[in-house]
Design a protein around this motif. Sequence first.
Motif, short mmCIF file in Angstrom:
data_model
loop_
_atom_site.label_atom_id
_atom_site.label_comp_id
_atom_site.label_asym_id
_atom_site.label_seq_id
_atom_site.Cartn_x
_atom_site.Cartn_y
_atom_site.Cartn_z
N MET A 189 0.83 -1.20 0.00
CA MET A 189 0.00 0.00 0.00
C MET A 189 0.87 1.26 0.00
SD MET A 189 -1.24 0.21 4.00
CE MET A 189 -1.97 1.83 3.77
N GLY A 190 0.29 2.34 -0.51
CA GLY A 190 0.95 3.64 -0.47
C GLY A 190 2.27 3.67 -1.19
N LEU A 220 1.47 -9.50 -3.82
CA LEU A 220 1.64 -8.21 -3.15
C LEU A 220 0.36 -7.41 -3.32
CD1 LEU A 220 5.29 -7.26 -4.20
CD2 LEU A 220 4.52 -8.54 -2.19
N MET A 221 -0.14 -6.88 -2.21
CA MET A 221 -1.46 -6.24 -2.20
C MET A 221 -1.31 -4.73 -2.07
SD MET A 221 -3.65 -8.71 -2.53
CE MET A 221 -5.20 -8.02 -1.91
N ASN A 222 -1.83 -4.04 -3.07
CA ASN A 222 -1.70 -2.58 -3.17
C ASN A 222 -3.04 -1.94 -2.81
OD1 ASN A 222 -1.77 -0.24 -5.80
ND2 ASN A 222 -0.51 0.00 -3.97
N GLY A 223 -3.26 -1.72 -1.51
CA GLY A 223 -4.51 -1.11 -1.05
C GLY A 223 -4.68 -1.28 0.44
N TYR A 224 -5.70 -0.62 1.00
CA TYR A 224 -5.90 -0.64 2.45
C TYR A 224 -7.36 -0.34 2.76
CZ TYR A 224 -5.14 0.47 7.42
OH TYR A 224 -5.20 0.50 8.78
N ASP A 225 -7.70 -0.34 4.05
CA ASP A 225 -9.06 -0.03 4.51
C ASP A 225 -9.46 1.38 4.07
OD1 ASP A 225 -8.65 -2.40 5.80
OD2 ASP A 225 -8.49 -1.55 7.80
N CYS A 887 1.93 7.82 14.03
CA CYS A 887 1.08 7.13 15.00
C CYS A 887 0.40 8.13 15.93
CB CYS A 887 1.90 6.14 15.82
SG CYS A 887 2.46 4.70 14.90
N THR A 888 1.15 9.11 16.40
CA THR A 888 0.62 10.12 17.31
C THR A 888 -0.42 10.98 16.60
OG1 THR A 888 2.76 10.17 18.45
CG2 THR A 888 1.24 11.99 18.88
N GLU A 889 -0.13 11.35 15.37
CA GLU A 889 -1.08 12.16 14.60
C GLU A 889 -2.39 11.41 14.41
OE1 GLU A 889 -0.59 14.72 10.61
OE2 GLU A 889 -0.51 12.55 10.30
N ARG A 890 -2.29 10.14 14.09
CA ARG A 890 -3.50 9.34 13.91
C ARG A 890 -4.32 9.28 15.20
NH1 ARG A 890 -3.49 2.92 14.03
NH2 ARG A 890 -3.03 3.57 16.17
N LEU A 926 -8.52 12.02 9.18
CA LEU A 926 -8.17 10.79 9.90
C LEU A 926 -7.96 9.64 8.92
CD1 LEU A 926 -7.82 8.95 12.35
CD2 LEU A 926 -10.31 8.80 12.53
N ASN A 927 -8.82 9.52 7.94
CA ASN A 927 -8.67 8.44 6.98
C ASN A 927 -7.32 8.53 6.26
OD1 ASN A 927 -10.12 6.11 5.86
ND2 ASN A 927 -9.91 7.19 3.92
N ASP A 928 -6.96 9.73 5.83
CA ASP A 928 -5.66 9.92 5.17
C ASP A 928 -4.51 9.61 6.14
OD1 ASP A 928 -6.90 10.66 2.84
OD2 ASP A 928 -6.70 12.82 3.19
N SER A 929 -4.68 10.02 7.39
CA SER A 929 -3.64 9.77 8.39
C SER A 929 -3.46 8.28 8.66
CB SER A 929 -3.99 10.49 9.70
OG SER A 929 -3.05 10.20 10.71
N ARG A 930 -4.56 7.55 8.74
CA ARG A 930 -4.49 6.10 8.97
C ARG A 930 -3.75 5.42 7.82
NH1 ARG A 930 -7.30 3.37 12.56
NH2 ARG A 930 -7.41 1.60 11.14
N ILE A 931 -4.03 5.84 6.59
CA ILE A 931 -3.37 5.25 5.43
C ILE A 931 -1.88 5.54 5.45
CG2 ILE A 931 -3.23 5.35 2.90
CD1 ILE A 931 -6.29 5.86 2.94
N LYS A 932 -1.51 6.80 5.75
CA LYS A 932 -0.09 7.17 5.80
C LYS A 932 0.65 6.39 6.88
CE LYS A 932 -0.72 11.94 4.19
NZ LYS A 932 -0.70 13.36 4.62
N ARG A 933 0.03 6.30 8.03
CA ARG A 933 0.66 5.60 9.16
C ARG A 933 0.89 4.14 8.83
NH1 ARG A 933 -0.06 0.92 12.12
NH2 ARG A 933 0.83 1.14 14.19
N ARG A 934 -0.14 3.48 8.26
CA ARG A 934 -0.02 2.07 7.95
C ARG A 934 1.02 1.83 6.85
NH1 ARG A 934 -1.15 -1.84 11.24
NH2 ARG A 934 -3.35 -1.32 11.51
#
Length: 949
Positions: A189-190, A220-225, A887-890, A926-934
């Motif tokens: 992902m990302g 290899l999986m290119n994607g996330y929640d 992580c903190t930002e999320r 938050l959604n963007d932050s979760r994706i970046k963090r993961r």
Amino acid sequence: MDKIRIHIISHTHWDREWYLSSDYTNKWLVPFFDKLFSLFESNKNYKFVLDGQMQMINDYLSQFSSDDREKKVALLQKYGKEKRLFFGPYWSQIDWRIAGSESTVRNILIGHKFAQAYGNFMNVGWLLDDFGQIGQIPQIHKLAGINSLFVWRGVSFPDDNVKSEFLWQSPDGSKVIASYFLNSYRNLMGLTTYPEIASHRVKNEVKKMEKFLVSPNVLLMNGYDLDNHPEDPFEVIKTNRRKEKSIFQSSPMEYINEVQKNNPQLELLKGELLSGRYLSVFPGTLSSRVYLKMWNYLCEYMLTKLVEPIGAMAWYFTGSYPHDDVEELWRQLITNETHDNISGVCVDQIHVQMEKRYEKLMNNAKKTLQSLLSSIVGKFPKDSTIVFNTNPFSITLPLEVNDEIVTLKDIPPLGYKVMQKITTHKISYKAQEIKEFSWENDFYRASINPNGTLNVYDKVSETWYRNVGYFHDEGDAGDEYNYSPPLQDKIFTNQNRVAKVHLLYKTPVAAKVGVETQMDVPESLDRDKRSDKKVTLPIMYEILFDTTPLIKYHLIVKNVARDHRLKMAFPAGIKNGEIIAEMPFEYVKRPEYINNSKPIPQNLQRLLIGARECEKEYTFPMKDFVAITDDSKTFSVMTKGLSEYEVREDTLFITLLRAVEWIARSNLKTRIGDAGPAMYTPDAQCLREMNYEIGLFVGKGNIQRSNLTKWVQVFHNPPMIVKIGESAGKEVRGFSLLDLKDTNLKLTVAKIAEDADGVVVRLFNPYDETISLELPKTNARIFKVDLLENTVAEVPEKLKVTPHEIITLKFKIPHRDEQYPASSFQLLTPKIDSPVSEKKADFQDPKILKLLKNKRNELLNHLEHLKFALNDDDGLEYHERMFEFLCTERTCLEIDLSILLNEEITAKGEKKEKLKKRIEEVGLRLNDSRIKRRAYEYVLDYWKTVLKD
């Protein structure tokens, strides 16, 4: 190994309702698809998987006017027919443990129907994030023409011999090839966010997985929640293909086909996959917001036991059936069965909406049933009583109807009987307080103890069961995903408390006793222990005894305590007995616990990055019943909608409620790792009054010889009684649509065929031996069909149903075209009401909201510190600091959104509208932050391999 082939599958896992309702997330679908269409045009090799569900398409198209919708449909069909966009196979990503048998079938049937319209049905199972897997998934998929699937949670390999693929076998012997997301469904992902290391990340992920491959193919999986920014990984991957590797955009079917070309030797895994040792299966979700599970049960019951079989009878007589209306009811139900929804792990607003949807669905199902009855009741005489039986066997039993006990005799299977003379016993309610009570019939002798529990003597097996039905309360320091005991727990029971017992009525064929008891339990948790302050938890229940082997409880529990789990305990006294629970299309034999505490081998630790359970797990899912048997006797408890049980030694516990107030917490005793957003959800404390229906059965022999299957169906599906008013009808004969000769098979539905040219019945054999099914003598041709109702073969008069086989039969019965004059009627029983009687309004705790705001401020200050520190970091220290920052930002945004959502619940007018706009803004961030963090989790893993020295 031969030349490695690197398959990249681009996708998104669309949790339409989780930390935001679909009112918000649906809006993200429009720009998401715009971007997706653009990617298709810019790269003719680009392919994309739409999460295996058609609900996502439905949500997207619902936002357009008819003209614009047609244009979007045309685009979807274009890329579908080009085999680049993949639709289905499901309507929604349901929780297979909690949804009923028929829901699992309709999810595929409806998903297939809608996917076919787009020219590219994805003929693989896509179990991306289900919280554990039921054992009949391989057979269900094979019967729908699907021979392979992808799976993540619940898998465990013997001796930790983990492989990328395995054979998965259902109890009947059906096998599918399963691809295991051992490195998650997000390991690539990302990729375009960090283009400078994109190719290096690919190599790093392949290297991590190479030793676990069963063929020269790696996934290899290119994607996330909720990944609303689809990307083309080949924009940044340098495709300098060396001889030993090739890399390309792939699809699930292509990947499986390439694996199978190598004819690998695959490990065989059998039955259900419920291990949380590699990755959490979140067993606490079986009892989170338990009222949702009971609502779901009632709606499934309405559709499968009343609307559809009565509809089949109405169609037989009149040729008319509201097919589209019933299908719409199923789509609404399956939408609520989406895994995060029915599991109870969403924010409060979503579950409030779900209750409203269930109530609306129930009301519409009742209206549909009334309409179906209206079409045929005109055939019956004035003032007659019609008893409908939608079970596959005839029924004789007493039934409470208003102020009478009605004795019903020989009600034909899948049919009705016109009762000219009815034996009744008038009920005289006394509510007389008594000190002792006993009841005896041909099956058992029962007496009530001073604490309200029962002593039951099974006269057939000559066995005593004592102190049955007490209540057990324990602290819960967990969250919506997992139960976790507090560090200092105290257990409370009512075993030493004298209950008030009232005789409500007693007739020769039935008696009912009312019991009032209470427990003084801690008000809540006080940090790591249960508080000293107590509250009184009132419990009232009625126990119905009659001439059958069933003992029936109706409980009312008014929950006034927080942070606890309340269970009802049934000591069976059967040492080393076999534990058997019903699940969709299966009676599954289970151990007392699954041991998740064994350490994870070093070679797996880098791959298994998700949350996981880490102790012995006693909590298991159930459907209609759970039983303990030692082959000479059977002790069983049946529940209407409760989904969680435990067995500790010889005592069976049924969870009545679990009260928590966070979607996810850290540092649980029972779970390691990140499960979900840290959001305050006070309504998950279930501070409300709830109604429960529980049955008790004791018998001689194992579950088959004791005739448990029949009595489970009687408990869950009693006869329906209709009183005819004014009518000119003359019909007094009984009627059976299909007589299946009192088989030991279990019926899941009798319905109109999808093409409306006959009646379809579905049954399963729950036992280890073949059962002979004698088919009814009829002029109809009878066919065995698959779950999509495609004809498999015409069948003879007798049919052998092999152990654990699911069988669907289509009876091509010609219908009549009769019309009956209008008639008035009243549905006397069953009475179907909400499982929730009362809900406490002031469930928010101001102290917690204040703590959240303080925590947010602390995190904001820490973010500023991290920003400053990042300027001085380099090398691995920089990447570790960046990961901490993300992580903190999320977490900060999760808390921010949590505060806003709790404020929005009580806000009104203009303030509420402003909060909604703010929620929309923060939710997207938050959604963007979760994706970046993961994504950075994988970036950090790569840099650790490069810079570790």
